[in-house]
Structure formats: C-alpha cells, structure tokens
Motif scaffolding. Structure first.
Motif, short mmCIF file in Angstrom:
data_model
loop_
_atom_site.label_atom_id
_atom_site.label_comp_id
_atom_site.label_asym_id
_atom_site.label_seq_id
_atom_site.Cartn_x
_atom_site.Cartn_y
_atom_site.Cartn_z
N ALA A 143 6.19 2.64 -32.48
CA ALA A 143 5.70 2.38 -30.78
C ALA A 143 4.85 3.39 -31.87
O ALA A 143 4.13 4.07 -30.56
N ILE A 144 6.02 5.24 -31.22
CA ILE A 144 5.09 6.28 -31.50
C ILE A 144 3.87 6.66 -32.78
O ILE A 144 3.02 7.06 -31.84
N SER A 145 4.08 5.59 -33.49
CA SER A 145 3.14 6.13 -35.04
C SER A 145 1.72 5.02 -34.30
O SER A 145 0.62 5.96 -34.47
N LEU A 152 3.98 4.90 -22.91
CA LEU A 152 4.11 3.92 -22.19
C LEU A 152 3.73 2.39 -22.38
O LEU A 152 4.50 1.85 -22.52
N GLU A 153 2.83 1.72 -22.85
CA GLU A 153 2.58 0.54 -23.28
C GLU A 153 2.95 0.17 -24.76
O GLU A 153 3.95 -0.64 -25.03
N LYS A 154 3.46 1.09 -25.94
CA LYS A 154 3.99 0.86 -26.60
C LYS A 154 5.18 0.72 -26.61
O LYS A 154 5.72 -0.01 -27.39
N PHE A 155 6.14 1.35 -25.74
CA PHE A 155 7.29 1.70 -25.53
C PHE A 155 7.87 -0.02 -25.07
O PHE A 155 8.68 -0.56 -25.59
N LYS A 156 6.83 -0.46 -24.16
CA LYS A 156 7.15 -1.67 -23.54
C LYS A 156 7.34 -3.02 -24.29
O LYS A 156 7.87 -4.05 -24.50
N GLU A 157 5.99 -2.57 -25.36
CA GLU A 157 5.79 -3.88 -26.64
C GLU A 157 6.96 -4.09 -26.99
O GLU A 157 7.32 -4.60 -28.05
N SER A 158 8.24 -2.82 -27.13
CA SER A 158 8.74 -2.77 -28.40
C SER A 158 10.04 -3.49 -28.15
O SER A 158 10.39 -3.84 -29.10
N ASN A 207 12.61 10.64 -23.74
CA ASN A 207 12.40 11.77 -22.49
C ASN A 207 11.01 12.03 -22.95
O ASN A 207 11.16 12.55 -24.74
N MET A 208 9.24 12.35 -23.04
CA MET A 208 8.35 12.79 -23.23
C MET A 208 7.37 13.24 -23.03
O MET A 208 6.98 12.96 -22.43
N ASP A 209 6.97 14.39 -23.77
CA ASP A 209 5.69 15.31 -23.40
C ASP A 209 4.44 14.51 -24.05
O ASP A 209 4.35 14.34 -25.57
N PRO A 210 3.58 13.28 -23.45
CA PRO A 210 3.14 12.86 -24.23
C PRO A 210 1.91 13.97 -24.78
O PRO A 210 1.03 12.89 -25.77
N LEU A 211 0.91 14.36 -23.80
CA LEU A 211 0.07 15.20 -24.59
C LEU A 211 0.80 17.22 -24.33
O LEU A 211 0.20 16.95 -22.71
N ASP A 212 1.08 17.90 -25.00
CA ASP A 212 1.48 19.05 -25.04
C ASP A 212 -0.11 19.97 -25.64
O ASP A 212 -0.12 19.10 -26.52
N GLY A 213 0.14 20.61 -24.86
CA GLY A 213 -0.89 21.94 -24.85
C GLY A 213 -2.43 21.38 -24.12
O GLY A 213 -3.80 21.39 -24.86
N SER A 214 -1.98 21.02 -23.07
CA SER A 214 -3.69 19.93 -22.09
C SER A 214 -4.69 21.27 -22.26
O SER A 214 -5.37 20.82 -22.18
N SER A 215 -3.90 23.11 -21.88
CA SER A 215 -5.22 23.33 -21.90
C SER A 215 -6.42 23.50 -22.96
O SER A 215 -7.28 24.28 -23.82
#
Ligand code: P6P
Length: 308
Positions: free
Chosen positions: A22-24, A68-74, A101-109
C-alpha cells in the motif's frame, strides 16, 4: 527483483506485505504528482494550519489522502496516526491489526522548489484482542514490526526495515514498480557528514554548541531541510543528523511517533542509533500522538559522544 516478489520470496507476513505494498502504491501516485506539480496546480498552500500550527501545503493533504485510501484498500490497517490529522483515522475491517503512524509528506518547505521530500511510516501490531483507541498508537518505537520511508527526487527510493534487515528499492517509472537496489544496508563505519540547521546555533545550549563545533572540525556539513533526505544520505554514506532542543523549541521540532521512531528503527537495524540526546528513541514511552522530541541519529560512535 520487484518489491512484490521480494516480499513473497523473503516470506514477509502477508499482512505486513499488504501494508508495505500500500505504501509503495501510494508513493508511485505521489511521485507522479510531484513530477507535474505546477502543471496540476499543486504548488503552494491550502491556506490552513495543521495541529502543529504549520502551514498546510496542497501536497501535504493530497499525500495524506492517497496513503489513507491505500491503507483502507489493503484491509489490514486498523488505525492511522498522522501529522496532518489531529485525531487518528480508523478503518473498520474485521481482520485488520496493523497500526500506522505516518508523516505523509516530510519536508514541505521544499515542495515548491524542487528539492527532495519524502514520506515516513512506522508500523506496529495491535495486541491480541486490543480494544483500539488513540492510545493504541502510542507504543514504544522498539515495538515496531517494521518502518519505511520514501524519498522523492532525481530517483524515487523506498527503504524498508524489518526483522529481515534494511533494503532499498528504486522506482522504475516506466513500469511503475519498485525494484530492489540495495540489500542488507548497514551504515558505513566511517562518518562523513553532519547535518544541523546553523540558523538555530544561537538558541542551542553551550554543550550542544560545543558538540557541533567539534563535529565541524572533522566532518562535512550537509543540510537539505528534509529530514528523510538528510537521513537517507547519512544512512548510505555515513553521517549524523541533529535537531536538538533550543530556547525556541524546548522539546525540539521533530515528532516522536512518525519521524523519530520510524527512522530510529531503521538506523538501529542498520547498525546506527537514534537518541534524544540522552535516551534511545526506541525506548521512550510516548505520551501524546504529536509530541515533539530532540533527535540525534546516525553513526552510533559519533552520536554517543555528543554532549547535550
Ligand atoms: P528547519 C520539515 O519541515 C521538517 O519537519 C524536517 O523534514 C526537517 O528536517 C526539518 O523540519 C527542518 O526544520 O527548522 O531546519 O527548517
């Protein structure tokens, strides 16, 4: 070897394999969006703030929703704690017992300026017959079953740590598949780099200032401003990353549950260490989902000599 085949060949638990898949899958979608960012009007902010009182970027929300959608589908994930959500997301699947526990987008700046950004995941198991609540997400880092991160950049890579070691997969964008590129990753014995934001130097205590001055005498400074990219370079080349507490951030800036814990799990599996300056990150008993913590991570022999 493709990720899916590697997970089968290495006899990964089927539930964990479905979470990593799902993460991939989510990362492949996000990489496509990043490569077309301004063409799809995905630059810039949403105009809102998150629980951390940080400016929320459009890609932060998109990445959050995709994973979240991919985790739900899993159908194997019960609950997700996330930097972008004040409260956890829960899924009602009868068999699901993985907690993320996730940081979906790290380094937003760095999103709008074409610099490496990433996604970070800690993966825990719910206990047998555990009645799930937000506290279920507050397990010590050492209880992680696995952790993973993705770095989106000149190439997009996914690094996974589990009881089977640390592996790196590179995204083949022509075939939309992650391919095994490095097995049994260990951090090099020789430290090459140190990573710290010198803009905060005046706010560090004297011990930390002196420790950084010593690092400066021996190692080269590299600081991207995206934790996951700095960590990835230091993991492959040898290095230490420091985000100490300071007079502005008495508990540091980075988050324990979805930044420090997943990366410290990887660091330790690769022969390194993550600490808060005095204690191993993985042994810290979490108090709240979004708690911040100082982070010193990378080559053990260098980290253990840093005085705070
Ligand atoms: P500073 C990005 O916002 C982040 O959470 C990490 O990815 C990064 O290491 C850190 O903050 C950078 O913080 O204060 O140096 O800009």
């Amino acid at each position: 070897m493709e990720l899916k085949k590697f997970l089968d060949y290495s006899k990964f638990d089927s539930g964990l394999a479905s979470v990593l898949t799902a993460i991939s899958q989510g990362s492949i979608l996000i990489q496509k969006k990043i490569s077309r960012l301004s063409l799809e009007n995905l630059e810039g902010s949403t105009g809102t703030k998150n629980i951390q009182n940080e400016d929320v970027k459009k890609l932060d929300i998109l990445a959050n929703n995709i994973f979240l959608e991919k985790f739900k589908e899993s159908e194997n994930v019960a609950m997700v704690g996330c930097e972008e959500l004040e409260n956890p997301e829960t899924f009602n699947h009868s068999i699901s017992n993985f907690l993320i526990n996730m940081d979906p987008l790290d380094g937003s700046s760095n999103i709008d300026v074409g610099v490496n950004i990433g996604s970070i995941f800690g993966i825990w198991h719910a206990k047998e017959n555990e009645k799930l609540s937000e506290n279920s997400l507050l397990k010590a880092g050492r209880e992680q079953i696995a952790s993973a991160y993705v770095v989106y950049g000149s190439s997009t890579v996914m690094v996974i740590a589990s009881q089977k070691g640390v592996q790196c997969f590179i995204l083949d964008t022509q075939n939309n598949a992650f391919i095994l590129s490095k097995s049994n990753i260990t951090i090099p014995g020789k430290c090459k780099y140190y990573s710290v934001n010198y803009g905060n130097f005046q706010y560090f205590n004297t011990n930390i200032q002196n420790s950084i001055a010593k690092l400066q005498k021996t190692y080269s400074l590299r600081y991207i401003g995206s934790l996951v990219a700095d960590f990835h370079r230091n993991l492959l080349e040898g290095g230490v990353f420091l985000y100490p507490k300071d007079s502005k951030n008495p508990n540091g800036k980075l988050r324990l549950m979805y930044e420090a814990n997943p990366l410290s799990f990887i660091a330790e599996r690769a022969g390194g260490i993550g600490t808060n300056g005095s204690n191993n990150i993985l042994d810290i008993k979490p108090k709240t989902l979004h708690e911040r913590i100082p982070l010193f991570i990378g080559n053990s022999n260098v980290i253990e000599n840093i005085l705070i």
